[in-house]
Motif scaffolding. Sequence first.
Motif, mmCIF file in Angstrom:
data_model
loop_
_atom_site.group_PDB
_atom_site.id
_atom_site.type_symbol
_atom_site.label_atom_id
_atom_site.label_comp_id
_atom_site.label_asym_id
_atom_site.label_seq_id
_atom_site.Cartn_x
_atom_site.Cartn_y
_atom_site.Cartn_z
ATOM 1 N N THR A 42 0.802 -1.223 0.000
ATOM 2 C CA THR A 42 0.000 0.000 0.000
ATOM 3 C C THR A 42 0.835 1.272 0.000
ATOM 4 O O THR A 42 0.280 2.364 -0.163
ATOM 5 C CB THR A 42 -0.928 0.028 1.241
ATOM 6 N N GLU A 43 2.157 1.140 0.161
ATOM 7 C CA GLU A 43 2.966 2.355 0.263
ATOM 8 C C GLU A 43 3.045 3.078 -1.078
ATOM 9 O O GLU A 43 3.051 2.479 -2.139
ATOM 10 C CB GLU A 43 4.375 2.027 0.770
ATOM 11 N N ALA A 44 3.089 4.392 -1.018
ATOM 12 C CA ALA A 44 3.203 5.206 -2.223
ATOM 13 C C ALA A 44 4.483 4.850 -2.963
ATOM 14 O O ALA A 44 5.536 4.666 -2.366
ATOM 15 C CB ALA A 44 3.198 6.688 -1.854
ATOM 16 N N GLY A 45 4.363 4.730 -4.271
ATOM 17 C CA GLY A 45 5.523 4.416 -5.090
ATOM 18 C C GLY A 45 5.794 2.944 -5.260
ATOM 19 O O GLY A 45 6.712 2.563 -6.008
ATOM 20 N N ALA A 46 5.034 2.076 -4.603
ATOM 21 C CA ALA A 46 5.227 0.631 -4.756
ATOM 22 C C ALA A 46 4.873 0.222 -6.180
ATOM 23 O O ALA A 46 3.955 0.790 -6.783
ATOM 24 C CB ALA A 46 4.354 -0.134 -3.768
ATOM 25 N N PRO A 47 5.594 -0.738 -6.757
ATOM 26 C CA PRO A 47 5.208 -1.235 -8.083
ATOM 27 C C PRO A 47 3.775 -1.731 -8.052
ATOM 28 O O PRO A 47 3.342 -2.363 -7.083
ATOM 29 C CB PRO A 47 6.208 -2.360 -8.360
ATOM 30 N N THR A 48 3.033 -1.424 -9.106
ATOM 31 C CA THR A 48 1.579 -1.582 -9.081
ATOM 32 C C THR A 48 1.095 -2.348 -10.298
ATOM 33 O O THR A 48 1.656 -2.227 -11.389
ATOM 34 C CB THR A 48 0.907 -0.192 -9.056
ATOM 35 N N ILE A 49 0.032 -3.130 -10.106
ATOM 36 C CA ILE A 49 -0.677 -3.739 -11.232
ATOM 37 C C ILE A 49 -2.160 -3.456 -11.076
ATOM 38 O O ILE A 49 -2.714 -3.550 -9.973
ATOM 39 C CB ILE A 49 -0.408 -5.258 -11.336
ATOM 40 N N LEU A 50 -2.801 -3.060 -12.153
ATOM 41 C CA LEU A 50 -4.253 -2.865 -12.181
ATOM 42 C C LEU A 50 -4.860 -4.020 -12.954
ATOM 43 O O LEU A 50 -4.403 -4.356 -14.050
ATOM 44 C CB LEU A 50 -4.604 -1.528 -12.814
ATOM 45 N N LEU A 51 -5.895 -4.637 -12.388
ATOM 46 C CA LEU A 51 -6.524 -5.820 -12.972
ATOM 47 C C LEU A 51 -7.911 -5.456 -13.491
ATOM 48 O O LEU A 51 -8.714 -4.861 -12.766
ATOM 49 C CB LEU A 51 -6.634 -6.939 -11.928
ATOM 50 N N SER A 52 -8.192 -5.835 -14.728
ATOM 51 C CA SER A 52 -9.459 -5.501 -15.368
ATOM 52 C C SER A 52 -10.123 -6.775 -15.875
ATOM 53 O O SER A 52 -9.544 -7.519 -16.672
ATOM 54 C CB SER A 52 -9.221 -4.526 -16.529
ATOM 55 N N ALA A 53 -11.349 -7.031 -15.408
ATOM 56 C CA ALA A 53 -12.052 -8.274 -15.722
ATOM 57 C C ALA A 53 -12.678 -8.222 -17.113
ATOM 58 O O ALA A 53 -12.601 -7.225 -17.832
ATOM 59 C CB ALA A 53 -13.120 -8.531 -14.661
ATOM 60 N N GLY A 54 -13.334 -9.327 -17.473
ATOM 61 C CA GLY A 54 -14.004 -9.424 -18.754
ATOM 62 C C GLY A 54 -15.419 -8.880 -18.702
ATOM 63 O O GLY A 54 -15.708 -7.923 -17.967
ATOM 64 N N LEU A 55 -16.326 -9.503 -19.443
ATOM 65 C CA LEU A 55 -17.666 -8.964 -19.593
ATOM 66 C C LEU A 55 -18.426 -8.909 -18.271
ATOM 67 O O LEU A 55 -19.276 -8.040 -18.077
ATOM 68 C CB LEU A 55 -18.445 -9.808 -20.616
ATOM 69 N N GLY A 56 -18.142 -9.824 -17.353
ATOM 70 C CA GLY A 56 -18.792 -9.777 -16.043
ATOM 71 C C GLY A 56 -18.441 -8.535 -15.254
ATOM 72 O O GLY A 56 -19.240 -8.047 -14.451
ATOM 73 N N GLY A 57 -17.220 -8.022 -15.460
ATOM 74 C CA GLY A 57 -16.824 -6.736 -14.911
ATOM 75 C C GLY A 57 -16.342 -6.717 -13.478
ATOM 76 O O GLY A 57 -15.907 -5.679 -12.994
ATOM 77 N N ALA A 58 -16.393 -7.856 -12.764
ATOM 78 C CA ALA A 58 -16.128 -7.847 -11.325
ATOM 79 C C ALA A 58 -14.638 -7.954 -11.005
ATOM 80 O O ALA A 58 -13.942 -8.831 -11.518
ATOM 81 C CB ALA A 58 -16.865 -9.001 -10.645
ATOM 82 N N GLY A 59 -14.173 -7.096 -10.121
ATOM 83 C CA GLY A 59 -12.793 -7.182 -9.669
ATOM 84 C C GLY A 59 -12.500 -8.490 -8.962
ATOM 85 O O GLY A 59 -11.368 -8.976 -8.981
ATOM 86 N N SER A 60 -13.514 -9.071 -8.337
ATOM 87 C CA SER A 60 -13.331 -10.345 -7.619
ATOM 88 C C SER A 60 -12.971 -11.489 -8.540
ATOM 89 O O SER A 60 -12.552 -12.552 -8.074
ATOM 90 C CB SER A 60 -14.603 -10.691 -6.841
ATOM 91 N N TYR A 61 -13.118 -11.306 -9.849
ATOM 92 C CA TYR A 61 -12.726 -12.334 -10.811
ATOM 93 C C TYR A 61 -11.270 -12.750 -10.611
ATOM 94 O O TYR A 61 -10.901 -13.892 -10.859
ATOM 95 C CB TYR A 61 -12.932 -11.805 -12.237
ATOM 96 N N TRP A 62 -10.444 -11.815 -10.141
ATOM 97 C CA TRP A 62 -9.006 -12.048 -10.030
ATOM 98 C C TRP A 62 -8.588 -12.618 -8.677
ATOM 99 O O TRP A 62 -7.391 -12.658 -8.382
ATOM 100 C CB TRP A 62 -8.257 -10.746 -10.283
ATOM 101 N N GLN A 63 -9.522 -13.067 -7.874
ATOM 102 C CA GLN A 63 -9.189 -13.611 -6.558
ATOM 103 C C GLN A 63 -8.086 -14.675 -6.615
ATOM 104 O O GLN A 63 -7.183 -14.685 -5.771
ATOM 105 C CB GLN A 63 -10.445 -14.177 -5.899
ATOM 106 N N PRO A 64 -8.087 -15.599 -7.597
ATOM 107 C CA PRO A 64 -7.049 -16.635 -7.633
ATOM 108 C C PRO A 64 -5.638 -16.104 -7.911
ATOM 109 O O PRO A 64 -4.666 -16.851 -7.786
ATOM 110 C CB PRO A 64 -7.507 -17.564 -8.772
ATOM 111 N N GLN A 65 -5.531 -14.827 -8.279
ATOM 112 C CA GLN A 65 -4.205 -14.259 -8.574
ATOM 113 C C GLN A 65 -3.633 -13.453 -7.404
ATOM 114 O O GLN A 65 -2.444 -13.099 -7.417
ATOM 115 C CB GLN A 65 -4.297 -13.343 -9.805
#
Length: 257
Positions: A9-32
Amino acid sequence: MKYEIRGRTEAGAPTILLSAGLGGAGSYWQPQLDALAPQLRVVLYDQRGTGRNREPLPEGYSIAHMVDDVIGILDEAEIGRCHFMGHALGGLVGLELARRCPERLDRLVLVNAWDRLDTHTARCFAVRQRLLDAGGAEAYVQAQPLFLYPAAWLSEHAEWVAQEEAHGVRHFQGRDTLLKRIAALRAFDVSSQLGDIQTSTLVVATRDDVLVPWTASQRLAQGLPNAHLHLFDHGGHASNITDPAAFNSVVTDFLYL
């Protein structure tokens, strides 16, 4: 746009943004999350019109609108650059972000995405829309696993699938929203511009995907100047769920984690 941050959570930490498919839910990426969160700040969000960001979508809604939302999230979170991973429709968002704002991206992961809609995928969406028209949300959601998961996996995970179906009906994004989101992915076409996208990219596909032919990913990888294609033999359209260990290994290797 509501979003959440997992992992570092610290500022400047390397970051990844995850974007789901047609369902649209961020929870889709739970296994990752267990694979990514120890070393990255992970940004999850429900796409506009779905989940916690459910609201009516404007006429003419497009992938470009979805990219505007991603840029807004990055700006709000004060994230200058990030990795981006998108599944199917989410991959289209990643491609458009890389085309418009390459300075915001480090590495790009495209999972079962495409530069233009394949005729087979268009046929699948037409069938799903007819199911929606004829049987409503329940029929649409009940058919969805057939397009996402291999038959043997579905048989072995029948209880989990039943729970997902019930959840999908309860939280269905609505017919108008779904049709506008399908229209957006139908209209998307960057096939003539792939050569201009210089972002280092991992293209992931599965040979037994019944919704998006793996050849669509092959075409993507061939058209992008700095792309590598990784093909799984098995796993269906949602290989990040059906075989998360193998999927996560490929992604973290690409991200040098």
